[in-house]
Scaffold this motif. Structure first.
Motif, PDB file in Angstrom:
ATOM      1  N   LEU A  11       0.923  -1.059  -0.024  1.00 13.56           N
ATOM      2  CA  LEU A  11       0.122  -0.031   0.164  1.00 13.56           C
ATOM      3  C   LEU A  11       0.990   1.387   0.204  1.00 13.56           C
ATOM      4  CD1 LEU A  11      -2.919   1.260   0.562  1.00 13.56           C
ATOM      5  CD2 LEU A  11      -2.517   1.278   2.904  1.00 13.56           C
ATOM      6  N   GLN A 106      -4.956   0.715  -2.808  1.00 14.30           N
ATOM      7  CA  GLN A 106      -3.824   0.853  -3.331  1.00 14.30           C
ATOM      8  C   GLN A 106      -2.929   2.043  -3.089  1.00 14.30           C
ATOM      9  OE1 GLN A 106      -5.952   1.507  -7.260  1.00 14.30           O
ATOM     10  NE2 GLN A 106      -5.144   0.050  -8.182  1.00 14.30           N
ATOM     11  N   CYS A 107      -3.813   2.895  -2.453  1.00 11.63           N
ATOM     12  CA  CYS A 107      -3.015   4.160  -2.118  1.00 11.63           C
ATOM     13  C   CYS A 107      -3.802   4.979  -0.998  1.00 11.63           C
ATOM     14  CB  CYS A 107      -2.940   5.320  -3.230  1.00 11.63           C
ATOM     15  SG  CYS A 107      -1.737   6.498  -3.250  1.00 11.63           S
ATOM     16  N   TRP A 326       0.831  -5.048   2.877  1.00 12.98           N
ATOM     17  CA  TRP A 326      -0.579  -4.980   2.947  1.00 12.98           C
ATOM     18  C   TRP A 326      -0.897  -6.104   2.448  1.00 12.98           C
ATOM     19  CZ3 TRP A 326      -2.499  -1.314   5.648  1.00 12.98           C
ATOM     20  CH2 TRP A 326      -4.084  -1.234   5.942  1.00 12.98           C
TER      21      TRP A 326
END
Length: 328
Positions: A11, A106-107, A326
Motif C-alpha cells: 500500500l 492501492q493508495c 499489505w
C-alpha cells in the motif's frame, strides 16, 4: 515506474507534505476538468453522499468510480473546529484509492492539500466558463485556506484581474492575505459587503456558511459568483431570492439539493457544470451579457479521485511516498 506499481501486496502512503509537493496547478486543473467531463458523460459516478454532524464537528464521505478507467475510491473528510486550539487545521481529509477488480486498497493520501487545490481548480474552471473575460475586479468573502486558494487560481486563469477586495468574518484586515497577493494585484479590504460586491465583476464566497453575506440587490448585471461555503445541510452564503436572479450551474444536482445553496431554493432551474464544459464553447456562450451567473460548488468525489490518481501515478514514477506491506 517502481516495482511497487503492480504489487497488490503493498500500500502506497502519501503524507501531507508529499502530496502537496506533487500537486501542480496546471495538472490539477486538467484533472478536475476531466472529472467534470466524466461526470457529464456518465462514465464517472458519484456515489450517495454521507455528511453527518458529530459532537465535535462534521464528518463526511464522498466516493465514486470510473469503471472504464478502473478508478474507484473515496474521501473521508469533515470539519473539527476544536483542532484550531491545538494549532491544527479544522478541515481534515483522507483519500483512499482501491483496485475495483479486487477491492484491494492501492493508495492512502492525506487529502487536505488535494481538497484545497481541486476546489480552487474547479472554481477557476467556473471563472473561465462563466465570468466575463474582461473581468477586472474580484471580491472574496473569507481569507482562509479556501479563499486564498481561489484568489490564487483566479489570478492565474484571468490575467486581466487587477483589483481584489476581501472581507473577513470579524471585519479586520488580514496582513498575511494582503502580502500573499500584493505583487499580483491591488489588494485591500472591502469597504463593506454590499459595496464590495457592487464594485466587482466576480464574487467568491468561501466562508463557514453561517448565513447570507450580502444583499441580492448589490449584485450588478454581468457579475459571476463562485459559491463555495455551503457544503452541509443548514449552511448558506446567499440571501433568499439570489438564485432566482441568476443563471445557475451546479457540480452535481443531487448533492447541490442536499447540501449546497440549492437546498434553500430547490425549485430553481439549474444546469450541471460538466455538461457546459462538454460543449467546449467560449466563455459565457449563450449567456446574456447582463446575466448574473452562479456556480454552486459542493465538491464532487470524481474531483478527488482524478487528482488522487494523478498523484499516485506521479509518486510511483518518482519514488515518492512510503510503501507498506499489505498482505492479502
Amino acid at each position: 515506474m517502481s516495482a511497487m506499481a503492480n504489487n497488490p501486496a503493498h500500500l502506497l502512503l502519501l503524507d501531507r507534505d508529499q502530496a502537496a509537493a506533487l500537486l501542480r496547478p496546471d495538472d490539477v486543473l486538467a484533472a478536475v476538468r476531466e472529472s467534470f467531463l466524466l461526470h457529464a458523460s456518465g462514465d464517472g459516478r458519484n456515489f450517495p453522499l454521507v455528511r453527518e454532524a458529530l459532537p465535535a464537528g462534521v464528518f463526511g464521505i464522498k466516493s465514486g468510480g470510473v469503471a472504464p478507467q478502473d478508478l474507484l475510491g473515496m474521501k473521508a473528510a469533515g470539519f473539527w473546529p476544536g483542532n484550531r486550539s491545538h494549532g491544527a487545521d479544522g478541515h481534515q481529509a483522507t483519500i483512499m484509492l482501491f483496485d475495483p477488480a479486487t477491492g484491494r486498497p492501492q493508495c492512502l493520501i492525506d487529502g487536505n492539500a488535494v481538497t484545497t487545490e481541486r476546489t480552487a481548480a474547479a472554481g477557476a474552471l467556473g471563472l473561465l466558463a462563466l465570468a466575463r473575460p474582461d473581468s477586472e475586479a474580484l471580491c472574496v468573502f473569507g481569507t482562509g485556506v479556501q479563499g486564498s486558494a481561489h484568489v490564487d487560481h483566479a489570478l492565474r486563469v484571468l490575467p486581466g484581474l487587477r483589483r481584489v477586495r476581501y472581507l473577513t468574518s470579524d471585519g479586520r484586515r488580514d496582513p498575511a492575505f494582503e502580502a500573499r497577493f500584493a505583487q499580483r494585484c491591488d489588494v485591500a479590504p472591502g469597504a463593506g459587503a454590499d459595496a464590495a460586491v457592487a464594485d466587482s465583476d466576480i464574487v467568491i464566497t468561501a466562508t463557514t456558511g453561517r448565513g447570507p453575506l450580502f444583499a441580492p440587490q448589490a449584485v450588478r448585471p454581468g457579475t459571476h459568483l463562485n459559491c463555495v461555503g455551503s457544503d452541509t445541510r443548514g449552511k448558506r452564503e446567499l440571501a433568499e431570492g439570489m438564485l432566482a436572479l441568476a443563471s445557475v450551474w451546479v457540480d452535481d444536482l443531487a448533492q447541490a439539493l442536499a447540501i449546497g445553496e440549492l437546498q434553500w431554493a430547490p425549485q430553481t432551474a439549474v444546469k450541471e457544470f460538466g455538461a457546459l464544459l462538454a460543449e467546449g464553447a467560449p466563455a459565457r456562450h449563450g449567456v446574456a451579457a447582463e446575466a448574473i451567473t452562479i456556480f454552486d460548488m459542493t465538491g464532487i468525489a470524481l474531483q478527488d479521485l482524478s487528482v488522487a490518481r494523478m498523484l499516485r501515478q506521479r509518486a510511483l514514477a518518482t519514488g515518492t511516498g512510503t510503501s507498506v506491506a499489505w498482505p492479502w
